[in-house]
Design a protein around this motif. Structure first.
Motif, PDB file in Angstrom:
ATOM      1  N   GLU A 184      39.687  49.439  39.673  1.00  0.00           N
ATOM      2  CA  GLU A 184      39.261  50.790  40.002  1.00  0.00           C
ATOM      3  C   GLU A 184      40.478  51.615  40.420  1.00  0.00           C
ATOM      4  OE1 GLU A 184      36.318  52.399  43.437  1.00  0.00           O
ATOM      5  OE2 GLU A 184      35.591  50.713  42.230  1.00  0.00           O
ATOM      6  N   ASP A 185      40.740  52.701  39.694  1.00  0.00           N
ATOM      7  CA  ASP A 185      41.852  53.603  40.024  1.00  0.00           C
ATOM      8  C   ASP A 185      43.180  52.864  40.186  1.00  0.00           C
ATOM      9  OD1 ASP A 185      40.138  55.839  40.049  1.00  0.00           O
ATOM     10  OD2 ASP A 185      39.593  55.433  42.136  1.00  0.00           O
ATOM     11  N   GLY A 186      43.498  51.955  39.275  1.00  0.00           N
ATOM     12  CA  GLY A 186      44.767  51.236  39.331  1.00  0.00           C
ATOM     13  C   GLY A 186      44.818  50.141  40.371  1.00  0.00           C
ATOM     14  N   ASN A 187      43.674  49.785  40.948  1.00  0.00           N
ATOM     15  CA  ASN A 187      43.600  48.708  41.941  1.00  0.00           C
ATOM     16  C   ASN A 187      42.747  47.563  41.403  1.00  0.00           C
ATOM     17  OD1 ASN A 187      44.997  49.894  44.304  1.00  0.00           O
ATOM     18  ND2 ASN A 187      43.395  51.435  44.082  1.00  0.00           N
ATOM     19  N   PHE A 188      43.254  46.359  41.557  1.00  0.00           N
ATOM     20  CA  PHE A 188      42.569  45.141  41.152  1.00  0.00           C
ATOM     21  C   PHE A 188      42.154  44.427  42.436  1.00  0.00           C
ATOM     22  CE2 PHE A 188      42.446  40.642  40.494  1.00  0.00           C
ATOM     23  CZ  PHE A 188      42.195  40.386  39.158  1.00  0.00           C
ATOM     24  N   THR A 189      40.862  44.213  42.618  1.00  0.00           N
ATOM     25  CA  THR A 189      40.360  43.488  43.787  1.00  0.00           C
ATOM     26  C   THR A 189      39.406  42.418  43.279  1.00  0.00           C
ATOM     27  OG1 THR A 189      40.469  45.497  45.108  1.00  0.00           O
ATOM     28  CG2 THR A 189      39.194  43.693  46.010  1.00  0.00           C
ATOM     29  N   ALA A 190      39.647  41.187  43.681  1.00  0.00           N
ATOM     30  CA  ALA A 190      38.775  40.100  43.231  1.00  0.00           C
ATOM     31  C   ALA A 190      38.607  39.072  44.341  1.00  0.00           C
ATOM     32  CB  ALA A 190      39.353  39.433  41.986  1.00  0.00           C
ATOM     33  N   SER A 191      37.465  38.404  44.312  1.00  0.00           N
ATOM     34  CA  SER A 191      37.257  37.261  45.205  1.00  0.00           C
ATOM     35  C   SER A 191      37.394  35.998  44.362  1.00  0.00           C
ATOM     36  CB  SER A 191      35.882  37.326  45.857  1.00  0.00           C
ATOM     37  OG  SER A 191      34.868  37.273  44.874  1.00  0.00           O
ATOM     38  N   TYR A 192      37.848  34.937  44.991  1.00  0.00           N
ATOM     39  CA  TYR A 192      37.940  33.652  44.307  1.00  0.00           C
ATOM     40  C   TYR A 192      37.281  32.580  45.174  1.00  0.00           C
ATOM     41  CZ  TYR A 192      41.861  32.393  47.392  1.00  0.00           C
ATOM     42  OH  TYR A 192      42.644  32.099  48.487  1.00  0.00           O
ATOM     43  N   LYS A 193      36.794  31.536  44.494  1.00  0.00           N
ATOM     44  CA  LYS A 193      36.157  30.417  45.195  1.00  0.00           C
ATOM     45  C   LYS A 193      36.500  29.123  44.465  1.00  0.00           C
ATOM     46  CE  LYS A 193      32.138  33.107  46.541  1.00  0.00           C
ATOM     47  NZ  LYS A 193      30.718  33.349  46.312  1.00  0.00           N
ATOM     48  N   SER A 194      36.746  28.087  45.247  1.00  0.00           N
ATOM     49  CA  SER A 194      36.886  26.735  44.723  1.00  0.00           C
ATOM     50  C   SER A 194      36.300  25.787  45.765  1.00  0.00           C
ATOM     51  CB  SER A 194      38.359  26.395  44.451  1.00  0.00           C
ATOM     52  OG  SER A 194      39.029  26.092  45.662  1.00  0.00           O
ATOM     53  N   ARG A 195      36.315  24.511  45.479  1.00  0.00           N
ATOM     54  CA  ARG A 195      35.752  23.556  46.431  1.00  0.00           C
ATOM     55  C   ARG A 195      36.599  23.469  47.696  1.00  0.00           C
ATOM     56  NH1 ARG A 195      38.185  18.534  46.518  1.00  0.00           N
ATOM     57  NH2 ARG A 195      39.418  18.438  44.629  1.00  0.00           N
ATOM     58  N   LEU A 196      37.901  23.825  47.616  1.00  0.00           N
ATOM     59  CA  LEU A 196      38.782  23.730  48.776  1.00  0.00           C
ATOM     60  C   LEU A 196      39.134  25.065  49.409  1.00  0.00           C
ATOM     61  CD1 LEU A 196      41.355  21.052  47.519  1.00  0.00           C
ATOM     62  CD2 LEU A 196      39.367  20.711  49.007  1.00  0.00           C
ATOM     63  N   ASP A 197      38.849  26.169  48.738  1.00  0.00           N
ATOM     64  CA  ASP A 197      39.328  27.455  49.238  1.00  0.00           C
ATOM     65  C   ASP A 197      38.443  28.587  48.725  1.00  0.00           C
ATOM     66  OD1 ASP A 197      40.989  29.248  50.562  1.00  0.00           O
ATOM     67  OD2 ASP A 197      42.609  29.128  49.112  1.00  0.00           O
ATOM     68  N   HIS A 198      38.544  29.712  49.380  1.00  0.00           N
ATOM     69  CA  HIS A 198      37.940  30.958  48.931  1.00  0.00           C
ATOM     70  C   HIS A 198      38.772  32.088  49.532  1.00  0.00           C
ATOM     71  CE1 HIS A 198      36.153  30.330  52.901  1.00  0.00           C
ATOM     72  NE2 HIS A 198      36.094  31.648  52.983  1.00  0.00           N
ATOM     73  N   GLY A 199      38.767  33.229  48.871  1.00  0.00           N
ATOM     74  CA  GLY A 199      39.560  34.329  49.407  1.00  0.00           C
ATOM     75  C   GLY A 199      39.579  35.524  48.475  1.00  0.00           C
ATOM     76  N   THR A 200      40.628  36.335  48.595  1.00  0.00           N
ATOM     77  CA  THR A 200      40.715  37.575  47.828  1.00  0.00           C
ATOM     78  C   THR A 200      42.087  37.751  47.184  1.00  0.00           C
ATOM     79  OG1 THR A 200      41.360  38.797  49.812  1.00  0.00           O
ATOM     80  CG2 THR A 200      39.021  38.820  49.231  1.00  0.00           C
ATOM     81  N   PHE A 201      42.066  38.447  46.065  1.00  0.00           N
ATOM     82  CA  PHE A 201      43.267  38.941  45.400  1.00  0.00           C
ATOM     83  C   PHE A 201      43.220  40.456  45.518  1.00  0.00           C
ATOM     84  CE2 PHE A 201      43.652  35.500  41.837  1.00  0.00           C
ATOM     85  CZ  PHE A 201      44.041  34.557  42.766  1.00  0.00           C
ATOM     86  N   ARG A 202      44.337  41.066  45.852  1.00  0.00           N
ATOM     87  CA  ARG A 202      44.456  42.524  45.858  1.00  0.00           C
ATOM     88  C   ARG A 202      45.772  42.878  45.188  1.00  0.00           C
ATOM     89  NH1 ARG A 202      40.394  44.347  48.758  1.00  0.00           N
ATOM     90  NH2 ARG A 202      39.637  43.229  50.583  1.00  0.00           N
TER      91      ARG A 202
END
Length: 151
Positions: A124-142
């Motif tokens: 959105e407007d040149g910004n990439f925001t995503a959440s990630y999940k795995s069995r050992l971790d979860h979090g965000t990419f910005r």
């Protein structure tokens, strides 16, 4: 063997495992500066990742290229503990949503890295925001789109 030597040996082993992928990624990052993006998704991205499981964070870069249809390959490079570098590719399904885009994807990394990762996010407007999940971790990419000059 002392705990320090074990940690150092483990760090060295992880560095060697990621070296060839990092060299390929670095080449893609450098070549990405001369890409002529056809869509707002393609091109270079730069930002950070943040683990919701343990609070670890690091730098994050990606080069996005269109493969076919709604599929884009993101070559991702990340740092851990400021000294360990890792790189991997994720194919995202990217769908238009008005002037923005939604994305989903998954990638299986080694079991030591958490196995299957799933991703959901937006551009959105040149910004990439995503959440990630795995069995050992979860979090965000910005990330933010890098404004490259094409000569």
């Amino acid at each position: 063997m002392t705990a320090f030597l074990k940690a150092r040996t483990l760090l060295f082993a992880f560095s060697l495992l990621g070296l060839s992928g990092c060299l390929t990624y670095q080449s893609s990052w450098e070549q990405g500066a001369s890409l002529k993006p056809v869509s707002p998704v393609e091109g270079r991205w730069k930002g950070t990742w943040l683990s919701g499981a343990n609070g670890h964070t690091g730098s994050l870069r990606a080069v996005a290229t269109h493969l076919n249809g709604d599929i884009y390959r993101f070559q991702i490079g990340a740092t851990f503990w400021k000294i360990i570098r890792a790189s991997y590719d994720v194919n995202f399904t990217v769908l238009p949503d008005g002037d923005n885009h939604t994305l989903t994807g998954e990638q299986t990394l080694s079991g030591l890295m958490g196995g299957l990762y799933t991703y959901e996010g937006r551009i959105e407007d040149g910004n990439f925001t995503a959440s990630y999940k795995s069995r050992l971790d979860h979090g965000t990419f910005r990330m933010r789109k890098v404004a490259d000059r094409v000569w």
